[in-house]
Design an enzyme around this catalytic site. Sequence first.
Site, PDB file in Angstrom:
ATOM      1  N   GLU A   8      10.402 -22.856 -16.778  1.00 12.03           N
ATOM      2  CA  GLU A   8      11.616 -22.193 -16.301  1.00 12.03           C
ATOM      3  C   GLU A   8      12.720 -22.181 -17.350  1.00 12.03           C
ATOM      4  O   GLU A   8      13.592 -21.307 -17.326  1.00 12.03           O
ATOM      5  CB  GLU A   8      12.123 -22.878 -15.028  1.00 12.03           C
ATOM      6  CG  GLU A   8      11.211 -22.752 -13.826  1.00 12.03           C
ATOM      7  CD  GLU A   8      11.129 -21.329 -13.293  1.00 12.03           C
ATOM      8  OE1 GLU A   8      12.083 -20.553 -13.518  1.00 12.03           O
ATOM      9  OE2 GLU A   8      10.115 -20.992 -12.667  1.00 12.03           O
TER      10      GLU A   8
ATOM     11  N   GLU B 179      20.197 -18.722 -16.616  1.00 12.28           N
ATOM     12  CA  GLU B 179      19.482 -17.478 -16.864  1.00 12.28           C
ATOM     13  C   GLU B 179      20.281 -16.587 -17.812  1.00 12.28           C
ATOM     14  O   GLU B 179      21.497 -16.452 -17.691  1.00 12.28           O
ATOM     15  CB  GLU B 179      19.248 -16.757 -15.534  1.00 12.28           C
ATOM     16  CG  GLU B 179      18.419 -15.505 -15.619  1.00 12.28           C
ATOM     17  CD  GLU B 179      18.162 -14.886 -14.258  1.00 12.28           C
ATOM     18  OE1 GLU B 179      17.561 -13.804 -14.199  1.00 12.28           O
ATOM     19  OE2 GLU B 179      18.581 -15.502 -13.246  1.00 12.28           O
TER      20      GLU B 179
END
Length: 275
Positions: free
Chosen positions: A98, A120
């Site tokens: 991730e 992100e």
Amino acid sequence: MASSAYTFLSFIFFTIFLSFGSYKAEARRFSGISSLVSRGLFDSIFLHKDNIACPAKDFYTYSSFIQASRCFPQFGRTGSSIARKREVAAFLAQISHETTGGWATAPDGPFAWGLCFKEEVSPQSNYCDSSNTQWPCSPGKSYKGRGPIQLSWNYNYGPAGKALGFDGLNNPDIVSNNSLIAFKTALWFWMTAQSPKPSCHNVMIGKYKPTAADVMANRTAGYGLVTNIINGGLECGIPNDGRVSDRIGFFQRYATLFNVSTGSNLDCENQKSFS
């Protein structure tokens, strides 16, 4: 009488000695994640997390990981030694994918660059599900991926914050600003079942009990099912998906470092997602 008393006292002391030995063995077993993941092992797993090229440099500390794990006493402390090590290896592998900063020809290989990012990059939306009235979005807030597990969507930030003691809906940025909270959100997601999904924890320790729908969807226990829980809607049911392969690569490397096998059912290409 003196002989009988001596025999009795000897028996008492022997019983106490055995009990103390048993207590020490149990204490070693449940002394915490640090007994499974030393600082040295943590550093060897995340070789480049503090590289100057990583946006999360110096953010994901060993002490924050250990402190966060204390809030989830069943994590890495359930089952046999092999099961406990495999679960921790699986968790660290998933958060590595991730947050990876690795690439095919990266120094020390692509699976040595976990925990490189803390949020992100270039999100395609603000991840607000306006239909979810239980956890309503706060105006102007983005629920993009943050932290080790890249916690996303208002319906995850809300309950995570409630469980962990922060305002996930009004202050989602705290997940990428506070290392301890960041690790706690990842462990919360790992340990918490969200129906119809089981918890990643129960899958990895062998307590997953598939429903009739799970059997029909071929959602078999193993690391692949964990991937399905985390991001199955985008990655599962697809032959040879590169993202799934990356997750497996991290797990294989870490399992070797923990000196355990990975178990079977590593991918989810033949599984239907939960959504």
